[in-house]
Scaffold this motif. Structure first.
Motif, PDB file in Angstrom:
ATOM      1  N   PHE A  82     -46.400  31.899 -41.415  1.00 36.96           N
ATOM      2  CA  PHE A  82     -46.547  31.273 -40.096  1.00 36.96           C
ATOM      3  C   PHE A  82     -46.377  32.312 -38.995  1.00 36.96           C
ATOM      4  N   GLU A  83     -45.327  33.136 -39.108  1.00 33.45           N
ATOM      5  CA  GLU A  83     -45.052  34.143 -38.082  1.00 33.45           C
ATOM      6  C   GLU A  83     -46.148  35.211 -38.045  1.00 33.45           C
ATOM      7  N   LYS A  84     -46.736  35.515 -39.184  1.00 33.01           N
ATOM      8  CA  LYS A  84     -47.825  36.488 -39.221  1.00 33.01           C
ATOM      9  C   LYS A  84     -49.012  35.983 -38.405  1.00 33.01           C
ATOM     10  N   GLU A  85     -49.265  34.695 -38.466  1.00 32.31           N
ATOM     11  CA  GLU A  85     -50.394  34.100 -37.757  1.00 32.31           C
ATOM     12  C   GLU A  85     -50.068  33.765 -36.304  1.00 32.31           C
ATOM     13  N   HIS A  86     -48.834  33.306 -36.037  1.00 29.12           N
ATOM     14  CA  HIS A  86     -48.501  32.776 -34.722  1.00 29.12           C
ATOM     15  C   HIS A  86     -47.491  33.602 -33.939  1.00 29.12           C
ATOM     16  N   GLY A  87     -46.938  34.615 -34.545  1.00 30.10           N
ATOM     17  CA  GLY A  87     -45.917  35.423 -33.879  1.00 30.10           C
ATOM     18  C   GLY A  87     -44.507  35.023 -34.300  1.00 30.10           C
ATOM     19  N   LYS A  88     -43.600  35.936 -34.074  1.00 30.70           N
ATOM     20  CA  LYS A  88     -42.202  35.737 -34.489  1.00 30.70           C
ATOM     21  C   LYS A  88     -41.580  34.528 -33.793  1.00 30.70           C
ATOM     22  N   ILE A  89     -40.848  33.759 -34.552  1.00 32.15           N
ATOM     23  CA  ILE A  89     -40.110  32.614 -34.021  1.00 32.15           C
ATOM     24  C   ILE A  89     -38.783  33.127 -33.498  1.00 32.15           C
ATOM     25  N   THR A  90     -38.478  32.812 -32.262  1.00 35.89           N
ATOM     26  CA  THR A  90     -37.196  33.243 -31.677  1.00 35.89           C
ATOM     27  C   THR A  90     -36.502  32.034 -31.042  1.00 35.89           C
ATOM     28  N   PHE A  91     -35.193  32.140 -30.962  1.00 42.34           N
ATOM     29  CA  PHE A  91     -34.366  31.101 -30.339  1.00 42.34           C
ATOM     30  C   PHE A  91     -33.478  31.759 -29.298  1.00 42.34           C
ATOM     31  N   ASP A  92     -33.328  31.135 -28.179  1.00 42.56           N
ATOM     32  CA  ASP A  92     -32.459  31.683 -27.120  1.00 42.56           C
ATOM     33  C   ASP A  92     -31.051  31.141 -27.251  1.00 42.56           C
TER      34      ASP A  92
END
Length: 56
Positions: A46-56
């Motif tokens: 998923f992250e490869k396709e949509h970018g890294k998931i981050t949380f604030d």
């Protein structure tokens, strides 16, 4: 950094769980570890396709 495991309940068909457990055993893993490996793989894809998931 300490590790605090999160708990998750999964409801599924008995036959599906039996097959999943068979695959996990074939891979020399517990069903829990097999699921964790699959979740990590899915997130990486998923992250490869949509970018890294981050949380604030």
């Amino acid at each position: 950094m300490s590790f605090e495991p999160a708990k998750f309940t999964l409801r599924t068909e008995k036959d599906l769980l039996k097959k999943f457990s068979y695959v996990a055993e074939y891979n020399a893993r517990s069903a829990n570890r097999e699921l964790e490996v699959l979740i990590k793989k899915h997130i990486a894809e998923f992250e490869k396709e949509h970018g890294k998931i981050t949380f604030d």
